[in-house]
Design a protein around this motif. Structure first.
Motif, PDB file in Angstrom:
ATOM      1  N   ARG A  12       7.454  -8.155   8.369  1.00 18.43           N
ATOM      2  CA  ARG A  12       6.133  -7.695   8.810  1.00 18.43           C
ATOM      3  C   ARG A  12       6.156  -6.227   9.209  1.00 18.43           C
ATOM      4  N   ARG A  13       7.189  -5.827   9.960  1.00 20.42           N
ATOM      5  CA  ARG A  13       7.281  -4.431  10.410  1.00 20.42           C
ATOM      6  C   ARG A  13       7.325  -3.475   9.232  1.00 20.42           C
ATOM      7  N   VAL A  14       8.139  -3.847   8.245  1.00 22.33           N
ATOM      8  CA  VAL A  14       8.332  -2.979   7.082  1.00 22.33           C
ATOM      9  C   VAL A  14       7.065  -2.921   6.234  1.00 22.33           C
ATOM     10  N   LEU A  15       6.446  -4.074   5.987  1.00 18.81           N
ATOM     11  CA  LEU A  15       5.235  -4.098   5.175  1.00 18.81           C
ATOM     12  C   LEU A  15       4.094  -3.349   5.862  1.00 18.81           C
ATOM     13  N   ALA A  16       3.998  -3.474   7.172  1.00 16.35           N
ATOM     14  CA  ALA A  16       2.975  -2.736   7.910  1.00 16.35           C
ATOM     15  C   ALA A  16       3.186  -1.241   7.754  1.00 16.35           C
ATOM     16  N   LEU A  17       4.429  -0.811   7.823  1.00 17.06           N
ATOM     17  CA  LEU A  17       4.726   0.613   7.688  1.00 17.06           C
ATOM     18  C   LEU A  17       4.417   1.102   6.279  1.00 17.06           C
ATOM     19  N   VAL A  18       4.781   0.322   5.270  1.00 13.44           N
ATOM     20  CA  VAL A  18       4.469   0.675   3.879  1.00 13.44           C
ATOM     21  C   VAL A  18       2.967   0.891   3.721  1.00 13.44           C
ATOM     22  N   LYS A  19       2.188  -0.041   4.244  1.00 14.86           N
ATOM     23  CA  LYS A  19       0.730   0.067   4.124  1.00 14.86           C
ATOM     24  C   LYS A  19       0.199   1.226   4.958  1.00 14.86           C
ATOM     25  N   HIS A  20       0.714   1.392   6.168  1.00 17.23           N
ATOM     26  CA  HIS A  20       0.227   2.440   7.068  1.00 17.23           C
ATOM     27  C   HIS A  20       0.487   3.831   6.500  1.00 17.23           C
ATOM     28  N   LEU A  21       1.652   4.012   5.880  1.00 15.53           N
ATOM     29  CA  LEU A  21       2.015   5.331   5.344  1.00 15.53           C
ATOM     30  C   LEU A  21       1.581   5.518   3.893  1.00 15.53           C
ATOM     31  N   GLY A  22       1.031   4.485   3.279  1.00 13.68           N
ATOM     32  CA  GLY A  22       0.575   4.599   1.906  1.00 13.68           C
ATOM     33  C   GLY A  22       1.703   4.784   0.910  1.00 13.68           C
ATOM     34  N   ILE A  23       2.815   4.099   1.125  1.00  9.08           N
ATOM     35  CA  ILE A  23       3.992   4.236   0.272  1.00  9.08           C
ATOM     36  C   ILE A  23       3.866   3.317  -0.942  1.00  9.08           C
ATOM     37  N   ALA A  24       4.163   3.857  -2.114  1.00  9.83           N
ATOM     38  CA  ALA A  24       4.133   3.066  -3.345  1.00  9.83           C
ATOM     39  C   ALA A  24       5.436   2.284  -3.466  1.00  9.83           C
ATOM     40  N   ALA A  25       5.340   0.972  -3.538  1.00 11.67           N
ATOM     41  CA  ALA A  25       6.526   0.125  -3.666  1.00 11.67           C
ATOM     42  C   ALA A  25       6.129  -1.190  -4.307  1.00 11.67           C
ATOM     43  N   GLU A  26       7.065  -1.782  -5.034  1.00 11.22           N
ATOM     44  CA  GLU A  26       6.872  -3.133  -5.559  1.00 11.22           C
ATOM     45  C   GLU A  26       7.318  -4.108  -4.477  1.00 11.22           C
ATOM     46  N   LEU A  27       6.412  -4.943  -4.044  1.00 12.15           N
ATOM     47  CA  LEU A  27       6.676  -5.862  -2.933  1.00 12.15           C
ATOM     48  C   LEU A  27       6.944  -7.243  -3.510  1.00 12.15           C
ATOM     49  N   ALA A  64      15.630  -4.190   9.064  1.00  7.77           N
ATOM     50  CA  ALA A  64      14.272  -3.656   9.104  1.00  7.77           C
ATOM     51  C   ALA A  64      14.200  -2.283   9.745  1.00  7.77           C
ATOM     52  N   SER A  65      14.931  -2.058  10.833  1.00  5.56           N
ATOM     53  CA  SER A  65      14.840  -0.763  11.506  1.00  5.56           C
ATOM     54  C   SER A  65      15.370   0.361  10.626  1.00  5.56           C
ATOM     55  N   ALA A  66      16.453   0.103   9.899  1.00  4.73           N
ATOM     56  CA  ALA A  66      16.996   1.107   8.983  1.00  4.73           C
ATOM     57  C   ALA A  66      16.028   1.368   7.836  1.00  4.73           C
ATOM     58  N   ILE A  67      15.426   0.311   7.315  1.00  8.04           N
ATOM     59  CA  ILE A  67      14.457   0.475   6.231  1.00  8.04           C
ATOM     60  C   ILE A  67      13.252   1.276   6.720  1.00  8.04           C
ATOM     61  N   MET A  68      12.779   0.984   7.924  1.00 14.91           N
ATOM     62  CA  MET A  68      11.642   1.740   8.455  1.00 14.91           C
ATOM     63  C   MET A  68      11.971   3.216   8.610  1.00 14.91           C
ATOM     64  N   ALA A  69      13.160   3.522   9.119  1.00 16.60           N
ATOM     65  CA  ALA A  69      13.554   4.922   9.254  1.00 16.60           C
ATOM     66  C   ALA A  69      13.591   5.601   7.884  1.00 16.60           C
ATOM     67  N   TYR A  70      14.137   4.913   6.901  1.00 25.58           N
ATOM     68  CA  TYR A  70      14.230   5.465   5.550  1.00 25.58           C
ATOM     69  C   TYR A  70      12.835   5.728   4.974  1.00 25.58           C
ATOM     70  N   LEU A  71      11.924   4.784   5.139  1.00 21.94           N
ATOM     71  CA  LEU A  71      10.571   4.959   4.627  1.00 21.94           C
ATOM     72  C   LEU A  71       9.873   6.148   5.282  1.00 21.94           C
ATOM     73  N   CYS A  72      10.089   6.323   6.581  1.00 22.12           N
ATOM     74  CA  CYS A  72       9.498   7.472   7.273  1.00 22.12           C
ATOM     75  C   CYS A  72      10.061   8.788   6.737  1.00 22.12           C
ATOM     76  N   ILE A  73      11.360   8.820   6.492  1.00 24.55           N
ATOM     77  CA  ILE A  73      11.976  10.027   5.930  1.00 24.55           C
ATOM     78  C   ILE A  73      11.381  10.322   4.552  1.00 24.55           C
ATOM     79  N   LYS A  74      11.242   9.291   3.737  1.00 26.17           N
ATOM     80  CA  LYS A  74      10.661   9.461   2.399  1.00 26.17           C
ATOM     81  C   LYS A  74       9.234  10.003   2.478  1.00 26.17           C
ATOM     82  N   ALA A  75       8.485   9.501   3.451  1.00 24.86           N
ATOM     83  CA  ALA A  75       7.073   9.875   3.562  1.00 24.86           C
ATOM     84  C   ALA A  75       6.851  11.110   4.415  1.00 24.86           C
ATOM     85  N   GLY A  76       7.908  11.608   5.072  1.00 23.43           N
ATOM     86  CA  GLY A  76       7.754  12.750   5.961  1.00 23.43           C
ATOM     87  C   GLY A  76       6.979  12.425   7.220  1.00 23.43           C
TER      88      GLY A  76
END
Length: 212
Positions: A12-27, A64-76
């Motif tokens: 849930r944390r990761v999917l929320a972040l993907v949606k919140h940051l508008g990241i393109a990913a295959e879920l 999840a926490s590592a994935i969230m950090a990575y997604l934030c880095i990718k999205a700036g």
């Protein structure tokens, strides 16, 4: 980029972040009941046989926490303060506190009510939960006090620490968590629910599904 998930609190944390940051990913939703997490191809990605797992080119990342950090880095995004060491350690403190204290305190309530209901594995054991109240109260007091004059866990802005700490506590009403005595936590959780991606993080029905 692919992200493997099931309908549970860590994804849930990761999917929320993907949606919140508008990241393109295959879920890719894994079929837990059909043994999807035990499939040889998936175990090669995540030997823990858990979700979420992220695959981005040659990078395979779980937790999840590592994935969230990575997604934030990718999205700036400064939801993970990649360029500010002093802010990094503050977020890390709360991620660590969650994993060591808060998560174990709320997990019994979440499991008995949400996990059992989601996967059809029995009724809640209310007697068992009585023994979890003391630990819940102990650590809820810490978080409640911290949030007394704050809207977010760190820096008065949304960070991945908020998503981490709220992932199970979000379900406090239906999980019989004794949260009524901790109004600042309730206010914080209700504030997060105003974020559309947090309120509804789950992918649309036409996403990819994988089983064993």
């Amino acid at each position: 980029m692919k992200i493997y998930w099931i309908k549970a609190q860590a994804p849930r944390r990761v999917l929320a972040l993907v949606k919140h940051l508008g990241i393109a990913a295959e879920l890719v939703e894994m079929d837990l009941m059909a043994g999807g997490l035990r499939a040889q191809e998936y175990v090669a990605l995540n030997p823990n046989k858990k979700v979420p797992t992220l695959v981005d080119g040659d990078l395979v990342l779980w937790e999840a926490s590592a994935i969230m950090a990575y997604l934030c880095i990718k999205a700036g995004s400064d939801m993970w303060p990649a360029h500010n060491p002093s802010e990094q350690v503050e977020v890390l403190r709360w991620l660590s506190w969650n994993d060591g204290h808060w998560s174990p305190a709320v997990a019994p309530f979440y499991f008995e009510h949400v996990v059992k209901s989601t996967f059809g594995i029995g009724a809640p054991d209310h007697e068992l939960l009585k023994s979890s109240i003391a630990d819940f109260n102990k650590f809820a007091k810490v978080l409640n006090s911290h949030l007394q004059d704050r809207n977010y866990v760190a820096f008065e802005r949304l960070t991945i620490a908020d998503f981490q700490l709220a992932s199970m506590a979000h379900y406090w009403r239906e999980s019989e968590m004794p949260m009524q005595a901790f109004p600042h936590i309730v206010r914080w959780l209700d504030t997060l629910k105003l974020i559309p991606a947090w309120a509804d993080p789950w992918p649309a029905p036409n996403h990819t599904t994988a089983s064993a």
